[in-house]
Design a protein around this motif. Structure first.
Motif, PDB file in Angstrom:
ATOM      1  N   UNK A 274     -10.058  32.676  48.829  1.00 39.68           N
ATOM      2  CA  UNK A 274      -9.390  31.427  49.172  1.00 39.68           C
ATOM      3  C   UNK A 274      -8.291  31.787  50.166  1.00 39.68           C
ATOM      4  N   UNK A 275      -8.295  31.084  51.316  1.00 45.65           N
ATOM      5  CA  UNK A 275      -7.375  31.444  52.383  1.00 45.65           C
ATOM      6  C   UNK A 275      -7.050  30.208  53.221  1.00 45.65           C
ATOM      7  N   UNK A 276      -5.835  30.178  53.773  1.00 49.85           N
ATOM      8  CA  UNK A 276      -5.466  29.116  54.690  1.00 49.85           C
ATOM      9  C   UNK A 276      -6.355  29.199  55.925  1.00 49.85           C
ATOM     10  N   UNK A 277      -6.851  28.064  56.399  1.00 50.95           N
ATOM     11  CA  UNK A 277      -7.817  28.082  57.500  1.00 50.95           C
ATOM     12  C   UNK A 277      -7.219  28.551  58.818  1.00 50.95           C
ATOM     13  N   UNK A 278      -5.895  28.550  58.952  1.00 49.01           N
ATOM     14  CA  UNK A 278      -5.274  28.975  60.207  1.00 49.01           C
ATOM     15  C   UNK A 278      -5.123  30.488  60.318  1.00 49.01           C
ATOM     16  N   UNK A 279      -5.365  31.206  59.235  1.00 46.09           N
ATOM     17  CA  UNK A 279      -5.254  32.667  59.275  1.00 46.09           C
ATOM     18  C   UNK A 279      -6.502  33.301  59.881  1.00 46.09           C
ATOM     19  N   UNK A 280      -6.343  34.546  60.324  1.00 50.83           N
ATOM     20  CA  UNK A 280      -7.482  35.293  60.862  1.00 50.83           C
ATOM     21  C   UNK A 280      -8.479  35.598  59.753  1.00 50.83           C
ATOM     22  N   UNK A 281      -9.698  35.942  60.159  1.00 53.16           N
ATOM     23  CA  UNK A 281     -10.773  36.219  59.194  1.00 53.16           C
ATOM     24  C   UNK A 281     -10.382  37.311  58.212  1.00 53.16           C
ATOM     25  N   UNK A 282      -9.714  38.356  58.693  1.00 50.46           N
ATOM     26  CA  UNK A 282      -9.363  39.477  57.834  1.00 50.46           C
ATOM     27  C   UNK A 282      -7.885  39.463  57.435  1.00 50.46           C
ATOM     28  N   UNK A 283      -7.258  38.302  57.473  1.00 49.96           N
ATOM     29  CA  UNK A 283      -5.846  38.182  57.107  1.00 49.96           C
ATOM     30  C   UNK A 283      -5.633  38.208  55.603  1.00 49.96           C
ATOM     31  N   UNK A 284      -4.383  37.963  55.210  1.00 49.84           N
ATOM     32  CA  UNK A 284      -4.034  37.989  53.795  1.00 49.84           C
ATOM     33  C   UNK A 284      -4.611  36.778  53.060  1.00 49.84           C
ATOM     34  N   UNK A 285      -5.233  37.036  51.929  1.00 47.55           N
ATOM     35  CA  UNK A 285      -5.873  35.979  51.138  1.00 47.55           C
ATOM     36  C   UNK A 285      -4.943  35.467  50.055  1.00 47.55           C
ATOM     37  N   UNK A 286      -5.154  34.233  49.648  1.00 48.62           N
ATOM     38  CA  UNK A 286      -4.413  33.673  48.519  1.00 48.62           C
ATOM     39  C   UNK A 286      -4.952  34.204  47.199  1.00 48.62           C
ATOM     40  N   UNK A 287      -6.294  34.295  47.111  1.00 55.63           N
ATOM     41  CA  UNK A 287      -6.918  34.795  45.891  1.00 55.63           C
ATOM     42  C   UNK A 287      -8.334  35.271  46.194  1.00 55.63           C
ATOM     43  N   UNK A 288      -8.727  36.357  45.570  1.00 50.87           N
ATOM     44  CA  UNK A 288     -10.079  36.879  45.714  1.00 50.87           C
ATOM     45  C   UNK A 288     -10.953  36.267  44.625  1.00 50.87           C
ATOM     46  N   UNK A 289     -12.125  35.734  45.023  1.00 51.47           N
ATOM     47  CA  UNK A 289     -12.968  34.997  44.092  1.00 51.47           C
ATOM     48  C   UNK A 289     -14.322  35.645  43.827  1.00 51.47           C
ATOM     49  N   UNK A 290     -14.722  36.604  44.672  1.00 53.61           N
ATOM     50  CA  UNK A 290     -16.014  37.226  44.464  1.00 53.61           C
ATOM     51  C   UNK A 290     -16.354  38.212  45.563  1.00 53.61           C
ATOM     52  N   UNK A 291     -17.581  38.739  45.499  1.00 56.14           N
ATOM     53  CA  UNK A 291     -18.064  39.733  46.461  1.00 56.14           C
ATOM     54  C   UNK A 291     -19.487  39.375  46.865  1.00 56.14           C
ATOM     55  N   UNK A 292     -19.808  39.601  48.149  1.00 53.98           N
ATOM     56  CA  UNK A 292     -21.166  39.384  48.651  1.00 53.98           C
ATOM     57  C   UNK A 292     -21.584  40.616  49.449  1.00 53.98           C
ATOM     58  N   UNK A 293     -22.681  41.251  49.043  1.00 51.79           N
ATOM     59  CA  UNK A 293     -23.235  42.392  49.765  1.00 51.79           C
ATOM     60  C   UNK A 293     -24.430  41.886  50.559  1.00 51.79           C
ATOM     61  N   UNK A 294     -24.249  41.760  51.859  1.00 48.83           N
ATOM     62  CA  UNK A 294     -25.264  41.107  52.692  1.00 48.83           C
ATOM     63  C   UNK A 294     -26.536  41.932  52.845  1.00 48.83           C
ATOM     64  N   UNK A 295     -26.447  43.246  52.825  1.00 46.23           N
ATOM     65  CA  UNK A 295     -27.655  44.060  52.984  1.00 46.23           C
ATOM     66  C   UNK A 295     -28.600  43.923  51.796  1.00 46.23           C
ATOM     67  N   UNK A 296     -28.040  43.786  50.624  1.00 43.89           N
ATOM     68  CA  UNK A 296     -28.847  43.705  49.406  1.00 43.89           C
ATOM     69  C   UNK A 296     -28.969  42.277  48.878  1.00 43.89           C
TER      70      UNK A 296
END
Length: 87
Positions: free
Chosen positions: A21-43
């Motif tokens: 969860x992140x403010x939409x004005x931040x960069x893609x790799x900026x500081x997040x408000x909260x981590x909610x999960x993980x996605x491994x795209x290769x698998x």
């Protein structure tokens, strides 16, 4: 506005993403408000830490990106089918 989106982690050629969860004005790799999960795209493996946290953010008005919404729906279907098997 808060968005639930992917944050890239991992090395070059071996991408892995955190669902955050992140403010939409931040960069893609900026500081997040909260981590909610993980996605491994290769698998094509997606793991949400806690579904209640995602629902809490959605009730507060957070919007999901298209890819996160697809992953979320797929994960809920998986949980529903798994639950039906054991009933």
């Amino acid at each position: 506005m808060v968005k639930i989106r992917l944050k890239r982690i991992g090395r070059k050629g071996n991408a892995c993403y955190k669902i955050i969860a992140m403010d939409q004005r931040r960069k893609r790799d900026g500081r997040a408000l909260q981590s909610l999960g993980v996605y491994q795209s290769q698998h094509h493996i997606c793991t949400f830490y806690n579904i209640q946290k995602i629902e809490k953010w959605r009730k507060k008005g957070a919007k999901m990106t298209n890819k996160v919404y697809q992953l979320y729906v797929t994960y809920l279907r998986f949980l529903w089918n798994k639950k039906r098997l054991y009933l």
